[in-house]
Design an enzyme around this catalytic site. Structure first.
Site, PDB file in Angstrom:
ATOM      1  N   GLY A  66       0.801  -1.224   0.000  1.00 20.15           N
ATOM      2  CA  GLY A  66       0.000   0.000   0.000  1.00 20.15           C
ATOM      3  C   GLY A  66       0.830   1.269   0.000  1.00 20.15           C
ATOM      4  CG  ASN A  95      -2.455  -7.703  -2.166  1.00 20.51           C
ATOM      5  OD1 ASN A  95      -1.724  -8.522  -2.702  1.00 20.51           O
ATOM      6  ND2 ASN A  95      -2.738  -7.766  -0.879  1.00 20.51           N
ATOM      7  CG  LEU A  96      -5.718  -6.152  -7.187  1.00 20.79           C
ATOM      8  CD1 LEU A  96      -6.415  -6.668  -8.430  1.00 20.79           C
ATOM      9  CD2 LEU A  96      -4.264  -5.854  -7.487  1.00 20.79           C
ATOM     10  CD  GLN A  97      -8.581  -1.186  -0.002  1.00 21.97           C
ATOM     11  OE1 GLN A  97      -7.436  -1.611   0.089  1.00 21.97           O
ATOM     12  NE2 GLN A  97      -9.227  -0.667   1.033  1.00 21.97           N
ATOM     13  NE  ARG A  98      -3.852  -2.483   1.529  1.00 21.56           N
ATOM     14  CZ  ARG A  98      -4.398  -3.662   1.313  1.00 21.56           C
ATOM     15  NH1 ARG A  98      -5.529  -3.755   0.633  1.00 21.56           N
ATOM     16  NH2 ARG A  98      -3.849  -4.763   1.754  1.00 21.56           N
ATOM     17  CE  LYS A 111       1.536  -7.918  -2.463  1.00 24.38           C
ATOM     18  NZ  LYS A 111       1.301  -7.352  -1.129  1.00 24.38           N
ATOM     19  CG  ASP A 155       2.192  -5.142   6.499  1.00 23.19           C
ATOM     20  OD1 ASP A 155       3.267  -5.643   6.890  1.00 23.19           O
ATOM     21  OD2 ASP A 155       1.338  -5.775   5.845  1.00 23.19           O
ATOM     22  CG  ASN A 156       5.703  -6.666   9.858  1.00 21.43           C
ATOM     23  OD1 ASN A 156       6.759  -6.782  10.496  1.00 21.43           O
ATOM     24  ND2 ASN A 156       5.657  -6.781   8.538  1.00 21.43           N
ATOM     25  CB  CYS A 214      -0.939  -5.857  12.448  1.00 20.07           C
ATOM     26  SG  CYS A 214      -0.178  -6.909  13.636  1.00 20.07           S
ATOM     27  CB  CYS A 360      -8.636 -15.639  14.558  1.00 22.42           C
ATOM     28  SG  CYS A 360      -6.869 -15.807  14.250  1.00 22.42           S
TER      29      CYS A 360
END
Ligand code: ZN
Length: 402
Positions: A66, A95-98, A111, A155-156, A214, A360
């Site tokens: 992102g 992923n493609l939303q951002r 990627k 992102d972590n 996260c 989960c």
């Protein structure tokens, strides 16, 4: 609060580009490049000299997701001579939303390969170096050594601490960015240029159980676009040696209120890595976060084993510890919903006469639930490894992924 003199120190440290003069003087621009970058060249703050600095510069983007997508796209377009990318993931529909480096046709591809094609199309003159791996204490120093500035789009927490520490050791600016739902923030960590590092603000990572999900908080797709672009602007300013860098300042953006707020940051003399008496001298892997590695003390069960138990009609309880809205999106048949936050109060509903299998989204919250129930004396409890995501990948593809 940042004192006036240290702000002056930052300014003074920043009056020149981070790119060594001898590398710039050995760089030229072709006729085509003069044309391609003409809108840069006509600005007195850039000119051909600045464009040569960009061409001589080497920027590493950690993550091609992102934040890394918009950052890499604009850095490539701006003519940064060498762009490195670190990622190990494959392009997924979610992923493609951002993650605008990648397209629908790239789903399932690496990627980095997808990124190389897109960046090469935007600017065939630049070099794109792919580092197809997870950044780790083993490889981080070697990878970072080749670059002048690091754009951290991870992102972590594990990667964020690692990239901070490596940049402090190597004395390279680390352009930080993070996003959460409708809010994002960015700053430049650079103790060697007068500002703080990430550990000056957060000396140690939070305990794993306080970082429940996260990956699951969600984010408005445009938001990493804005933050990632700000990161690329900061990298470009550092390369050109112009303006006031976001050193010792953190910029926070709230998309719902459309508000930018600036917070002053200061170096912590007690910082465990850049302070007066440092205690950290080598990179550390914090891989217990965000399910990046299973906790060996938590008994786990694979999705294949769960399927076998279902098919054999064995007796067990299947508990889903996600939130109700996630249960609405996707569920495993027969699972009973008890969100993680309700587990302590509702633990007595779980008798433990039958094995209890907890799942989960991807295995991190279920591991916490198992830990909680074991503390309450239950022994026959297992965490479904990889969560409903793995169930969808390996057992039942009709279960939606999110
Ligand atoms: Zn520090």
């Amino acid at each position: 609060m940042l004192r006036a003199e240290s702000r002056a120190n930052v300014r003074q440290a920043m009056h020149k580009s981070i790119i060594a003069e001898e590398r710039v003087s050995g760089t030229g621009l072709t006729k085509e490049e003069l044309q391609r970058y003409s809108r840069h060249l006509i600005m007195p703050e850039v000119t051909a000299e600045g464009q040569k600095r960009l061409k001589a510069a080497r920027v590493l983007c950690i993550g091609a997701g992102g934040l890394g997508s918009p950052a890499a796209l604009y850095l490539a377009a701006a003519g940064v001579g060498k762009l490195g990318l670190v990622d190990f993931d494959r392009v997924d529909l979610t992923n493609l939303q951002r993650q605008i480096l990648h397209g629908t046709k790239d789903i399932g591809r690496s990627k980095l390969e997808s990124a190389r094609d897109r960046l090469g199309d935007i600017n065939p003159d630049i070099e794109v170096e792919l580092h197809e791996c997870r950044l780790s204490s083993e490889n981080a120093a070697q990878i970072v050594a080749d670059y002048d500035v690091i754009v951290d789009g991870s992102d972590n927490f594990a990667t964020r601490y690692l990239s901070n520490d490596i940049c402090v050791f190597a004395q390279k600016p680390n352009v930080y960015g993070s996003v959460f739902r409708f809010e994002g923030q960015t700053t430049v960590f650079a103790p060697h240029l007068g500002g703080p590092c990430y550990r000056c603000l957060f000396p140690e990572p939070p305990p794993p159980e306080s970082v429940p999900n996260c990956a699951q908080a969600g984010v408005l797709g445009v938001l990493p676009g804005i933050i990632g672009m700000l990161q690329s602007i900061e990298a470009i300013k550092l390369i050109l040696g112009i303006g006031d860098p976001l050193i010792a300042r953190l910029l926070h953006f709230d998309a719902l209120k459309v508000q930018f707020r600036e917070l002053k940051l200061r170096r912590d003399p007690q910082c465990p890595i850049c302070g007066e008496n440092p205690t950290i001298f080598r990179p550390i892997d914090y891989d217990q976060f965000c399910g990046t590695r299973e906790d060996a003390s938590i008994p786990g069960i694979s999705v294949q084993e769960l399927k076998r138990k279902m098919d054999a009609r064995e007796a067990f309880e299947l508990i889903d510890v996600r939130e109700p809205f996630e249960f609405e999106i996707a569920r495993i048949d027969g699972a009973k919903l008890i969100p993680l936050g309700e587990i302590p109060d509702r633990a007595d509903q779980l008798h433990g006469q039958q094995p209890i299998i907890i799942h989960c989204h991807s295995g991190s919250r279920s591991a916490q639930a198992v830990r909680l129930l074991k503390q309450r004396g239950l022994t026959n409890v297992y965490s479904l490894e990889g969560g409903i995501d793995a169930w969808s990948d390996f057992i039942d593809p009709t279960v939606p992924k999110y």
